[in-house]
Design an enzyme around this catalytic site. Structure first.
Site, PDB file in Angstrom:
ATOM      1  N   GLU A 148       0.161 -16.063  -6.841  1.00  0.00           N
ATOM      2  CA  GLU A 148      -0.809 -17.309  -6.578  1.00  0.00           C
ATOM      3  C   GLU A 148      -2.187 -16.806  -5.878  1.00  0.00           C
ATOM      4  O   GLU A 148      -1.977 -15.815  -5.084  1.00  0.00           O
ATOM      5  CB  GLU A 148      -0.289 -18.227  -5.656  1.00  0.00           C
TER       6      GLU A 148
ATOM      7  N   ASN B 113      -6.150 -22.605  -8.294  1.00  0.00           N
ATOM      8  CA  ASN B 113      -6.355 -24.066  -7.967  1.00  0.00           C
ATOM      9  C   ASN B 113      -7.333 -24.514  -8.612  1.00  0.00           C
ATOM     10  O   ASN B 113      -8.516 -23.881  -9.016  1.00  0.00           O
ATOM     11  CB  ASN B 113      -6.797 -23.803  -6.421  1.00  0.00           C
TER      12      ASN B 113
ATOM     13  N   GLU C 291      -3.154 -24.918 -10.867  1.00  0.00           N
ATOM     14  CA  GLU C 291      -2.372 -25.734  -9.824  1.00  0.00           C
ATOM     15  C   GLU C 291      -3.385 -26.795  -9.537  1.00  0.00           C
ATOM     16  O   GLU C 291      -4.445 -26.550  -9.184  1.00  0.00           O
ATOM     17  CB  GLU C 291      -2.253 -24.907  -8.442  1.00  0.00           C
TER      18      GLU C 291
ATOM     19  N   ASP D  16       1.027 -28.741  -7.480  1.00  0.00           N
ATOM     20  CA  ASP D  16       1.140 -28.169  -6.325  1.00  0.00           C
ATOM     21  C   ASP D  16       1.491 -29.245  -5.101  1.00  0.00           C
ATOM     22  O   ASP D  16       1.034 -30.411  -5.415  1.00  0.00           O
ATOM     23  CB  ASP D  16      -0.158 -27.273  -5.974  1.00  0.00           C
TER      24      ASP D  16
ATOM     25  N   GLU E  89       7.744 -23.473  -2.527  1.00  0.00           N
ATOM     26  CA  GLU E  89       6.779 -22.519  -1.541  1.00  0.00           C
ATOM     27  C   GLU E  89       7.406 -22.498  -0.243  1.00  0.00           C
ATOM     28  O   GLU E  89       8.128 -23.445   0.251  1.00  0.00           O
ATOM     29  CB  GLU E  89       5.526 -23.383  -1.736  1.00  0.00           C
TER      30      GLU E  89
END
Length: 878
Positions: A334, A393, A425, A455, A512
């Site tokens: 990520e 993102n 995401e 997310d 996560e």
């Protein structure tokens, strides 16, 4: 007269149109169009009344896929559900239809019960979602939701320009600890108690709402100065609540001077003041002041230097590895951002990202990160490392950019990468703002080959119905699910449910925030596919992640990782931790089903009805679905069917009945609540598709039913609210007559509230609730019609005398409740007996209201039975 919902049939074959028209005409008003263009012409005129579209794919002029694209791209039409009907039964066609925005897929030739069943389910889901999205109140506390509170503040400030108002916001300092130690249910009860405190303290001097989980806010007309003692006394009342456990709250006050300041900013400043005194013992409130203004100046300095920072290369890419749980292999990363400021040093994203999201600079920063991520992947590919993916993102500002598809495709093409190497995401909360536009944009990106990750799933409030519409590949669980409930059965159950839901939707799951071995064991047990967190590795510069790739052996790269070849981590369903029960007398059939279903379920057999009933009684919470042969030995009698229906919790477990083609047997199966009827012989592949579809749709229906029940319920009493009352009345029929319509009114509620406070007033309301419930049956309709009014509909009454006796007992019992200051608790009742539903409830309500008026003017605390016509007289029964 019942108004039929409208269904639009889009089909070029006249015989098929006529057949569908005949099937639907008894339940719906039916419109027809011979191709997609003709259907669009109908929609332009009558879109507001159309509840469902049945769409053929292969048509002249405009085919079904083109029509779907047009419909889903138009905000006026996009919310209308579409069921695709086609001759093909291939999985590819089904997936294609659903990816174009269809809500369901039904193959030809048509089966009447399946068509009607699917149509009713889809229409009900749409109606429930529309109703829930219109709610203006927070579901837990009953206060204004955040958005509606903002709207009401703006209206009040415009309406009363001469008055002085303040914004007061509160935050619970240890709320997460309360949830962790005492459980979410206890935390919810505490929030409800605090909401009641806001109601009592603010009263009619302002309005109040819930901003976030434990944050409340009110707009209060200024009346003197605030003192620490005032808030200390309020905190004492909070800690006197039954569910309070040494709660620490902080309040922030924002004095409204400039009414042009956005309301959101006013609330932020009040909360900023509250946050500024966290951890300071004995200090309960703070006002927004110069110190806080200094913090805003700091924020402004960040904003002033952001463009220079981007052009000078001060923003750095950090990567946090993602690992596949089953073999602990590195499969992706990520992308995160750090700001290496020449004066302030290394800045973490929570310092600047929220500001960039507000001012729109986030779009530039995101594009910079996308480009850097692709450059890193290209460099690693050139060096021969195993190809992995990087998640980046995508903010709200990016999604609203009409050129986002071109920007992203241009970025990956510039570096010669497949779009699937870049995972996008999008936070759960992003879908709640203009969801139709966002969903359409994301769907287009997914069609281009990008992998879509939701997310922070679980941190927002999106409905399951909306989740069903979202174009997704991967769910990333909010770290609260991993860190907040470790070892707790409730939390484990929630996590397990989410993972199972993802399985049914063919989504992979990333956990996560995994920081400990215990947390890793937990997400492994529940079936998560991937994990990231400090247990594996902290976010690191790209060169450090490259060192990890170097450690991978060349042969492992070819075998273990396929990120460059697949559209996302894994689209196949993992073996579910639930049972599929196959109740069939044919052992060969059972074995054939097991071979196909075994990779998805643990398959259990039953060869006759008694063993089926026994198994369901023991394991119904673990059963994902049931396949039941209609010729199963022991199922001959209707009593056995009814018992099985009861054991399956009114078919909350989706059931597919199998048997030879028989229209009467098929109709009987649907009457008993079966989801589907599968004609024998059939392929097990077709049966698997139908079973998975049944599981997915039934889970959404159950959730939507729960949300609908909550939306129809008065939160304080548990009775129906007005919306729920109207819905319950619509279900009444001749079999419920004669019925008694009782209108209750608390005589002194306002005096009790004004003199003794709302706590005593609430006590009075709850006492009436208890008394009414004690004199009612489960089949009766109980509703709170207003603050001090209740409506009770007693069905199938034997005589008016019985009703009068029940209401008298309620009136007498309430008078025995002791209050201070000589306040007498009493309730008056107006009663109407009716033996007909033909003229609706409006006339009944008017007569009950007149009877209630007669009771009040004659003797408060009594009941009056209407015995005349409207405009006539009523005879009190005291």
């Amino acid at each position: 007269m019942q108004i039929l919902k409208t269904v639009l049939i889009v089909e070029d074959n006249e015989i098929n149109r006529e057949l569908l028209h005949t099937l639907l005409a008894s339940e719906y008003q039916v419109l027809e169009a011979e191709n997609g263009q003709a259907a669009l012409d109908v929609l332009k005129i009558r879109y507001e009344e159309i509840a469902l579209i049945l769409l053929d794919i292969n048509m002249p002029v405009m085919d079904g896929y083109t029509f779907l694209s047009q419909v889903k791209g138009n905000s006026l039409f996009s919310s209308i559900p579409v069921i695709v009907t086609t001759q093909s039964d291939s999985e590819a066609d089904e997936v294609s239809a659903l990816s174009h925005g269809a809500s369901d897929f039904v193959p030809k030739p048509y089966k009447a019960q399946i068509i009607l069943h699917r149509a009713a389910s889809i229409i009900r889901l749409r109606e429930n979602a529309a109703m829930i999205n219109q709610l203006q109140y927070d579901r837990l506390t009953g206060l204004f939701c955040k958005e509606f509170f903002y709207q009401r503040v703006r209206e009040i400030l415009q309406l009363y320009p001469e008055r002085k108002f303040n914004i007061i916001a509160s935050d619970i300092e240890n709320f997460k600890l309360i949830n962790d130690i005492f459980g979410v249910a206890a935390g919810d009860r505490l929030l409800q108690g605090i909401a009641d405190q806001y109601r009592q303290i603010v009263g009619d001097r302002g309005i109040y709402g819930r901003l976030n989980a434990d944050q409340f806010v009110c707009l209060l007309e200024k009346n003197g100065e605030y003192t620490n003692d005032m808030f200390a006394r309020t905190l004492e009342k909070v800690n006197a609540l039954p569910n309070a456990q040494k709660v620490v709250m902080k309040w922030g006050v924002y004095y409204i001077e400039d009414r042009m300041t956005p309301v959101e900013q006013m609330c932020d400043r009040a909360l900023l003041a509250a946050h500024g005194i966290k951890g300071q013992y004995g200090k309960h409130f703070a006002a927004y002041d110069d110190k806080l203004r200094g913090e805003l100046l700091r924020q402004q300095a960040i904003i002033d230097s952001m463009e220079t920072a981007l052009s000078d290369g001060q923003f750095l890419i950090y990567l946090q590895p993602k690992y596949r749980i089953r073999d602990n292999k590195l499969v992706g990363a990520e992308a995160l951002v750090r700001w290496n400021h020449p004066e302030w040093g290394l800045q973490f994203p929570d310092e600047f990202i929220p500001l960039f999201e507000k001012n729109g600079f986030i779009a530039k920063l995101d594009q910079f990160i996308w480009d850097k991520a692709c450059a890193i992947l290209k460099e690693w590919d050139d060096r021969g490392y195993l190809p992995i993916s990087i998640s980046v993102n995508v903010s709200r500002a990016d999604i609203y950019n009409i050129n986002i598809s071109e920007i992203l495709m241009g970025t990956v093409r510039r570096y010669g990468l497949r779009p699937s190497r870049l995972h996008l995401e999008i936070t759960e909360s992003a879908y709640t703002e203009q969801p139709c536009q966002i969903i359409e944009t994301v769907r287009r990106l997914r069609e281009l080959g990008f992998v879509i990750e939701m997310d922070d799933f679980g941190s927002g409030y999106s409905s399951l119905n909306m989740l069903n519409q979202m174009p997704l590949d991967i769910l990333k669980l909010d770290m609260k699910f991993v860190q907040g409930e470790t070892g707790k059965s409730v939390g484990q159950g929630i996590l397990q449910t989410i993972v199972e839901l993802a399985r049914r939707m063919r989504l992979s799951v990333v956990a996560e925030g995994v920081e400990t071995k215990e947390q890793l064991d937990r997400v492994t047990e529940t079936g998560c596919d991937y994990a990231q967190g400090y247990y594996f590795a902290k976010p690191m510069p790209a060169q450090d992640l490259e060192a990890l790739l170097k450690d991978r052996k060349a042969e492992e790269r070819q075998k273990e990782d396929e990120c460059s070849e697949h559209p996302h981590f894994s689209i196949s369903l993992r073996p579910m931790r639930q049972f599929l029960i196959v109740a069939d007398e044919d052992p060969h059939y059972r074995n054939t089903v097991e071979k196909t279903f075994l990779r998805h379920f643990k398959v259990e057999y039953c060869a006759e009805a008694d063993s089926l009933l026994a198994y369901v009684a023991r394991h119904k919470d673990q059963i994902a679905a049931a396949l039941i042969s209609r010729t199963l030995p022991g199922l001959e009698g209707s009593a056995v069917y009814e018992k099985l229906k009861k054991e399956l919790s009114v078919w909350k477990i989706p059931v597919l009945v199998t048997g030879t083609q028989d229209s009467e047997a098929e109709e009987r199966a649907f009457e008993l609540g079966a989801f589907d009827y599968a004609d024998k012989p059939h392929t097990t592949k077709s049966l698997l598709k139908r079973t998975l579809h049944a599981i997915r749709l039934s889970s959404f229906q159950e959730r939507e039913n729960t949300l609908q029940n909550e939306a129809n319920q008065d939160h304080m009493t548990g009775f129906l609210n007005r919306r729920g009352l109207e819905a319950a009345i619509r279900t009444m029929g001749k079999e419920d007559t004669p019925f008694a319509f009782c209108l209750f009114d608390l005589d002194n509620l306002k005096q009790t509230n004004d003199t003794l406070g709302h706590t005593e007033g609430d006590r009075l309301i709850l006492e009436v609730t208890r008394l009414i419930r004690a004199q009612s049956r489960k089949s009766d309709i109980l509703a709170r019609f207003g603050g001090d009014e209740f409506i009770v509909i007693l069905k199938q009454i034997q005589s008016a005398d019985v009703v009068v006796k029940k209401t008298k007992e309620i009136c007498r019992a309430l008078k025995k409740i002791a209050f201070e200051q000589d306040i007498q608790a009493s309730v008056s009742v107006g009663i109407v007996i009716s033996d007909s539903m033909e003229n609706g409830m409006e006339g009944v309500f008017k007569r009950a209201d007149m009877a209630l008026y007669h009771a009040k003017i004659n003797h408060k605390g009594s009941c009056c039975l209407w015995e005349g016509e409207i405009g006539g007289t009523s005879k009190p029964s005291v």
